[in-house]
Motif scaffolding. Structure first.
Motif, short mmCIF file in Angstrom:
data_model
loop_
_atom_site.label_atom_id
_atom_site.label_comp_id
_atom_site.label_asym_id
_atom_site.label_seq_id
_atom_site.Cartn_x
_atom_site.Cartn_y
_atom_site.Cartn_z
N ALA A 1 0.83 -1.21 0.00
CA ALA A 1 0.00 0.00 0.00
C ALA A 1 0.86 1.25 0.00
O ALA A 1 0.51 2.26 -0.62
N LEU A 2 2.01 1.21 0.69
CA LEU A 2 2.94 2.35 0.70
C LEU A 2 3.47 2.61 -0.71
O LEU A 2 3.51 3.77 -1.16
N LEU A 3 3.88 1.57 -1.41
CA LEU A 3 4.34 1.74 -2.79
C LEU A 3 3.23 2.28 -3.68
O LEU A 3 3.47 3.15 -4.54
N HIS A 4 2.02 1.80 -3.48
CA HIS A 4 0.88 2.29 -4.27
C HIS A 4 0.72 3.80 -4.08
O HIS A 4 0.51 4.54 -5.05
N PHE A 5 0.85 4.26 -2.85
CA PHE A 5 0.73 5.70 -2.59
C PHE A 5 1.89 6.47 -3.21
O PHE A 5 1.70 7.55 -3.77
N ILE A 6 3.09 5.94 -3.10
CA ILE A 6 4.26 6.62 -3.67
C ILE A 6 4.09 6.84 -5.17
O ILE A 6 4.43 7.90 -5.70
N TYR A 7 3.52 5.87 -5.87
CA TYR A 7 3.39 5.96 -7.32
C TYR A 7 2.13 6.72 -7.76
O TYR A 7 2.14 7.35 -8.81
N THR A 8 1.06 6.62 -6.99
CA THR A 8 -0.22 7.16 -7.46
C THR A 8 -0.77 8.30 -6.60
O THR A 8 -1.77 8.91 -6.96
N ASP A 9 -0.14 8.57 -5.46
CA ASP A 9 -0.62 9.60 -4.51
C ASP A 9 -2.02 9.29 -4.02
O ASP A 9 -2.79 10.19 -3.71
N SER A 10 -2.36 8.03 -3.95
CA SER A 10 -3.67 7.61 -3.44
C SER A 10 -3.53 6.28 -2.74
O SER A 10 -2.51 5.58 -2.90
N LEU A 11 -4.54 5.90 -1.97
CA LEU A 11 -4.52 4.63 -1.27
C LEU A 11 -5.43 3.63 -1.98
O LEU A 11 -6.42 4.03 -2.60
N PRO A 12 -5.10 2.35 -1.88
CA PRO A 12 -6.02 1.35 -2.45
C PRO A 12 -7.37 1.43 -1.76
O PRO A 12 -7.47 1.83 -0.60
N GLU A 13 -8.43 1.07 -2.47
CA GLU A 13 -9.76 1.12 -1.88
C GLU A 13 -9.90 0.02 -0.84
O GLU A 13 -9.58 -1.14 -1.08
N MET A 14 -10.36 0.42 0.35
CA MET A 14 -10.56 -0.49 1.46
C MET A 14 -11.86 -0.12 2.15
O MET A 14 -12.39 0.98 1.96
N GLU A 15 -12.35 -1.01 2.98
CA GLU A 15 -13.61 -0.74 3.67
C GLU A 15 -13.49 -1.10 5.15
O GLU A 15 -12.71 -1.96 5.54
N GLY A 16 -14.29 -0.42 5.95
CA GLY A 16 -14.49 -0.77 7.35
C GLY A 16 -13.23 -0.94 8.15
O GLY A 16 -12.30 -0.13 8.11
N GLN A 17 -13.18 -2.05 8.89
CA GLN A 17 -12.08 -2.30 9.81
C GLN A 17 -10.76 -2.48 9.07
O GLN A 17 -9.70 -2.10 9.59
N GLU A 18 -10.80 -3.03 7.87
CA GLU A 18 -9.58 -3.18 7.07
C GLU A 18 -8.94 -1.83 6.82
O GLU A 18 -7.72 -1.66 6.94
N GLU A 19 -9.76 -0.81 6.49
CA GLU A 19 -9.24 0.52 6.23
C GLU A 19 -8.65 1.13 7.50
O GLU A 19 -7.61 1.77 7.46
N ALA A 20 -9.31 0.92 8.64
CA ALA A 20 -8.83 1.48 9.89
C ALA A 20 -7.48 0.89 10.29
O ALA A 20 -6.55 1.61 10.69
N VAL A 21 -7.35 -0.42 10.17
CA VAL A 21 -6.08 -1.08 10.53
C VAL A 21 -4.98 -0.65 9.58
O VAL A 21 -3.85 -0.35 10.00
N MET A 22 -5.28 -0.59 8.29
CA MET A 22 -4.27 -0.19 7.32
C MET A 22 -3.85 1.26 7.53
O MET A 22 -2.67 1.62 7.42
N ALA A 23 -4.81 2.13 7.85
CA ALA A 23 -4.49 3.54 8.10
C ALA A 23 -3.55 3.68 9.28
O ALA A 23 -2.62 4.50 9.26
N GLN A 24 -3.75 2.90 10.31
CA GLN A 24 -2.88 2.95 11.48
C GLN A 24 -1.45 2.55 11.12
O GLN A 24 -0.48 3.21 11.50
N ARG A 25 -1.32 1.47 10.36
CA ARG A 25 0.01 0.97 10.01
C ARG A 25 0.69 1.86 8.97
O ARG A 25 1.91 2.05 9.00
#
Length: 362
Positions: free
Chosen positions: A249-273
């Motif tokens: 997900a970090l590489l995805h942001f570096i290349y696209t300036d955006s985060l992969p689409e996620m939902e609910g608890q998955e998004e919260a956990v990924m945002a923390q990390r």
């Protein structure tokens, strides 16, 4: 991208505001879309609803809202465009920012878009964002509440348009929005010309040193010496203390300036990390995006642990959001019973004292 003309219907809108500072005029307008599903069903791609006129800098403006996109290639997006009324007199050069608002009325960073400076001709074609909001994202998001959502339009314009800056606008030429992020995302996926390999918990990722160095000062420092010594060879680095899906997900942001689409608890956990990764690699925009996501996922289970995270990484906005959440006696009572709050009291007594002082003041 200029918008083609079309028949339009009226839509209500609450308010506008503007200010003049020196030779610059700034204006703000709030557009309330009420009955999104009805507009989406009623208007085909290419058709829009035009807002009532509003005033900025002594000139009349309006916004065109396309629920099914400007053209067929944008049919999966909401498009928004700004127009200058034909009564405006002289052309106006302006930069425009469109923002989707959350329930608290704050801009959503991932759905905030700013146009390049554009010369608006009175009664001429408009200019705006063709891919403003993905309809799939909007319909699943919390921003669409009771079939309604809100958009702000900020206009920054020059009081005097220099003759040499004027550009003839043509209704026959439509310049598409930047698709650099898509091309860079394709580059990451294809790995063409990749010259650095990362080993992350047993998984391998390939990337491009020049792009990593441009986006992160930490990657630049790590790779610069290696690049000087072996610019034509593949470099391999090991990343410790990070899960493979987080690094992806970090590489995805570096290349696209955006985060992969996620939902609910998955998004919260990924945002923390990812917030921790943003701090580690010196990426403030990613840090703020993660803070925003975590603010929107606060609940009884996560409030205490999120407060600790905010304190550890100097996330002032996220910290205030946690404290605001805990001002409810009912929620505070529930949070106190969680394991996260027990960890907070044992490991961060000074933070607990600060929290109690702020709650007492409230």
């Amino acid at each position: 991208m200029p918008a083609p003309g079309s028949a339009a219907l009226g839509v209500d809108e609450p308010r506008s505001a503007s200010a003049i500072v020196g030779a610059t005029v700034t204006g703000h307008h709030l557009l309330h879309i009420d009955g999104y599903s009805r507009t989406k069903h009623k208007l085909p791609t290419g058709q829009f609803i035009k807002s009532l006129p509003f005033s900025v800098g002594g000139r009349s403006w309006c916004i065109s809202y396309y629920p099914n996109g400007l053209r067929s290639e944008y049919a999966d997006f909401v498009s928004v465009f700004l127009h200058l009324d034909k009564s405006a007199g002289e052309p106006v050069k302006a930069r425009t920012k469109f923002c989707l608002l959350d329930r608290a009325g704050k801009p959503v960073p991932s759905n905030t878009s700013t146009t390049e400076p554009y010369e608006y001709l009175p009664g001429g074609v408009g200019f705006g964002i063709a891919q403003f909001i993905s309809t799939a994202f909007l319909e699943k998001s919390e921003y669409l509440l009771d079939d309604c959502f809100k958009i702000t339009c900020d206009i920054i314009m020059s009081e005097e348009l220099r003759t040499e800056d004027r550009i003839a606008a043509s209704p026959f030429v439509a310049v598409p929005p930047s698709d650099l992020n898509r091309h860079l995302g394709d580059l990451l996926a294809a790995q063409d010309g990749a010259d650095v390999t990362f080993q992350v918990a047993g998984e391998t990722f390939r990337a491009h040193r020049f792009l990593l160095a441009a986006r992160s000062p930490v990657f630049k420092a790590e790779l610069w010496g290696t690049m000087k010594e072996s610019a034509a060879t593949m470099v391999s680095l090991r990343i410790d203390d990070m899960l493979p899906q987080v690094f992806k997900a970090l590489l995805h942001f570096i290349y696209t300036d955006s985060l992969p689409e996620m939902e609910g608890q998955e998004e919260a956990v990924m945002a923390q990390r990812l917030l921790e990764a943003a701090v580690r690699y010196g990426m403030p925009r990613l840090k703020l995006i993660c803070e925003d996501r975590l603010c929107r996922h606060l609940d009884v289970r996560t409030a205490a642990t999120t407060l600790v995270l905010a304190e550890q990484h100097n996330c002032h906005g996220l910290k205030e959001a946690c404290i605001e959440f805990l001002k409810s006696p009912r929620l505070l009572e529930a949070v106190v019973e969680t394991d996260g709050f027990e960890h907070l009291t044992k490991s961060f007594p000074a933070l607990v004292k600060e929290l109690m002082c702020k709650l007492a003041a409230h």
